[in-house]
Design an enzyme around this catalytic site. Structure first.
Site, PDB file in Angstrom:
ATOM      1  CB  CYS A 104      45.232 -45.970   8.306  1.00 53.94           C
ATOM      2  SG  CYS A 104      45.925 -44.432   8.851  1.00 53.94           S
ATOM      3  CD  GLU A 114      56.311 -47.838   7.753  1.00 49.20           C
ATOM      4  OE1 GLU A 114      55.163 -47.816   8.203  1.00 49.20           O
ATOM      5  OE2 GLU A 114      57.219 -48.521   8.261  1.00 49.20           O
ATOM      6  CG  HIS A 120      52.413 -43.751   7.791  1.00 50.43           C
ATOM      7  ND1 HIS A 120      51.635 -44.604   8.541  1.00 50.43           N
ATOM      8  CD2 HIS A 120      53.563 -44.413   7.541  1.00 50.43           C
ATOM      9  CE1 HIS A 120      52.285 -45.739   8.726  1.00 50.43           C
ATOM     10  NE2 HIS A 120      53.451 -45.649   8.143  1.00 50.43           N
TER      11      HIS A 120
HETATM   12  O1  SUG Z   1      52.035 -48.391  11.812  1.00 56.65           O
HETATM   13  N1  SUG Z   1      49.681 -48.620  14.442  1.00 56.65           N
HETATM   14  C1  SUG Z   1      49.972 -48.416  13.024  1.00 56.65           C
HETATM   15  C2  SUG Z   1      49.030 -47.402  12.443  1.00 56.65           C
HETATM   16  C3  SUG Z   1      49.151 -47.307  10.936  1.00 56.65           C
HETATM   17  C4  SUG Z   1      48.404 -46.149  10.358  1.00 56.65           C
HETATM   18  N2  SUG Z   1      48.524 -46.166   8.953  1.00 56.65           N
HETATM   19  C5  SUG Z   1      48.585 -45.080   8.145  1.00 56.65           C
HETATM   20  N3  SUG Z   1      48.801 -43.869   8.621  1.00 56.65           N
HETATM   21  N4  SUG Z   1      48.458 -45.270   6.884  1.00 56.65           N
HETATM   22  C6  SUG Z   1      51.418 -47.971  12.803  1.00 56.65           C
HETATM   23  O2  SUG Z   1      51.932 -47.206  13.621  1.00 56.65           O
HETATM   24  C7  SUG Z   1      49.876 -49.746  16.605  1.00 56.65           C
HETATM   25  C8  SUG Z   1      50.048 -51.142  17.153  1.00 56.65           C
HETATM   26  C9  SUG Z   1      50.069 -51.185  18.651  1.00 56.65           C
HETATM   27  O3  SUG Z   1      50.583 -50.284  19.298  1.00 56.65           O
HETATM   28  O4  SUG Z   1      49.601 -52.215  19.219  1.00 56.65           O
HETATM   29  C10 SUG Z   1      50.200 -49.656  15.105  1.00 56.65           C
HETATM   30  O5  SUG Z   1      50.895 -50.498  14.582  1.00 56.65           O
END
Ligand code: SUG
Length: 445
Positions: free
Chosen positions: A372, A174, A250
């Site tokens: 993020c 990730e 994460h």
């Molecule tokens: O991978 N949300 C992302 C958020 C990423 C956050 N990044 C870090 N913490 N670095 C994920 O879960 C939601 C998409 C949706 O539900 O439509 C989403 O992909």
């Protein structure tokens, strides 16, 4: 110019929506099917970039990917012309349609892991594009991201761009959200700390019970090898499974590090006391100097509040005067326990002496805070010259992007609107214009 940290922020794409696609990401699940505002989302992100760039931090943008991802829908058996493919997907499996439309590459902390050249044996900057295999919609990013990174970091004298690791569970990766670089001097060698949620091959590790652990130890180890990192300056730490079960999908939702400072919650890591001692020792031995660890106790700030406020997903930035600024989500201001954490951090004996709050609610509602939205890339003077300059942030680029967003983005989008054929036309014309603004080849996006 000297060696500087650049933050590469993702421009939020015109299909930003709440489809509830990320199991284990509490905000994404809670927000499922609510209306989104793609225009506000993109403008909120641009505002943050503008402010960060004025703090003396390098700032660049990464483009959204062209959506829907029709190649994916074709590969899973949706036939016909573009319009028919979308109609079929909407009729047979709307979740696949939502995956194909997701704007999730906006969270660029997940698109790659980056090791600055001072850490890598061959003296070049290494970047591995994340395969993001834990979630279907995110796995659709990696092929296009790889092409974009190859274009942006094209100069092989300075950069090595590695393709995503094999798309197998054992190598689930990730990106930088599970990677922290600590260093005494920005241009000196750093300690690279990889945080994993599970091991694919080793039995006996503690695992979360409720939510999936996304990053594997094997993926992190492969990246450390690819980046030619010195073993003495590389650490692999396991994320606390209790945190993952509490919604910390994460590591950057529970810890943030910058140069000689590590800010983390008491429940961030397995065997935390030992882990922190090891980090301090290795930092002293390999980087010289003292690692300043700021540990926030559970009794003053619960795991729940950490996830609600995203305090640890703040950006921690070094200013030219040597002190540090926290770029916090506005939600931190609204929660007493988070405000208390911030006040005690600012009052404490550490380099952090300033806080700024940002309204990033559109992204936060999908589980993505300030950290993020950005990928950190430490660049030397000559590397800065070698990066594709159409994506480097300036007031002029900011103004052009604001105009572009206002011209092309909707102010309301529901998952059900993804079947609307006009949306595809709108996205196509937006992307066409964006390639011109960022001086990218037309077929890159
Ligand atoms: O991978 N949300 C992302 C958020 C990423 C956050 N990044 C870090 N913490 N670095 C994920 O879960 C939601 C998409 C949706 O539900 O439509 C989403 O992909």
């Amino acid at each position: 110019m000297t060696t500087r940290e650049f933050n590469f922020d993702g421009i939020v794409g015109p299909t930003h929506n709440y489809s509830g696609l990320s199991y284990g990401n509490v905000a994404s699940t809670l927000q499922k099917n609510a209306p989104s505002n793609p225009r506000a989302a993109a403008l909120q992100g641009l505002e943050k970039m503008r402010r960060v760039s004025t703090l003396g931090i390098g700032q660049a943008v990464l483009p959204p990917l062209r959506r829907p991802c029709l190649t994916f829908l074709r590969r899973v058996g949706m036939e016909g012309n573009d319009r028919q493919i979308i109609e079929r997907a909407a009729a047979t499996d709307p979740v696949l349609l939502a995956a194909a439309f997701s704007a999730s590459n906006m969270w660029t902390a997940n698109v790659a892991t980056v090791s600055p050249s001072a850490d890598c044996d061959d003296g070049r900057l290494h970047l591995t594009v994340a395969n993001l295999t834990s979630n279907l919609h995110r796995s659709l990013e990696s092929a296009s991201t790889f092409r974009i990174m190859q274009f942006v970091f094209a100069d092989e004298r300075h950069f090595v761009v590695h393709p995503p690791l094999p798309a197998a569970q054992a190598f689930s990766d990730e990106g930088a959200a599970n990677h922290t670089r600590l260093a005494n001097r920005i241009d000196g060698p750093g300690l690279e700390c990889f945080v994993y949620g599970r091991s694919a091959m080793r039995a006996g590790a503690q695992l979360p019970h409720r939510f999936p652990a996304r990053q594997t130890l094997e993926a992190s180890q492969a990246i450390a090898r690819l980046h030619q990192l010195a073993p003495a300056r590389t650490v692999f730490v396991q994320q606390n499974p209790i945190a993952i079960d509490g919604g910390v999908f994460h590591n950057d939702v529970i810890a943030v590090g910058n140069q000689n400072t590590l800010l983390c919650h008491e429940q961030a890591f397995v065997d935390q006391a030992q882990t922190l001692d090891q980090l301090k020792q290795q930092f002293a031995d390999e980087c010289g100097g003292t690692l300043c660890v700021i540990q926030i106790a559970t009794k003053s700030f619960s795991l729940d509040d950490a996830v609600k406020s995203y305090f640890f997903n703040s950006q921690l930035l070094s200013r030219a005067d040597g002190h540090m600024t926290l770029i916090c989500p506005i939600e931190c201001k609204e929660l007493d326990s988070a405000r208390f954490c911030i006040e005690t951090t600012l009052d404490g004996d550490n380099p952090i002496d300033q806080v700024e709050y940002f309204d990033l609610r559109q992204s936060m509602l999908n589980g993505g805070g300030p950290a993020c939205l950005r990928l950190r890339v430490v660049l030397t003077d000559s590397q800065q010259q070698a990066v594709h300059d159409g994506i480097l942030f300036s007031e002029d680029l900011y103004q052009r992007l604001v105009q572009w967003v206002n011209a092309h983005y909707r102010q309301r989008l529901l998952p059900d609107d993804l079947r609307d054929p006009r949306l595809v036309e709108e996205v196509d014309s937006a992307m066409m214009e964006l390639t011109e603004i960022l001086q990218l080849p037309q077929d890159l996006l």
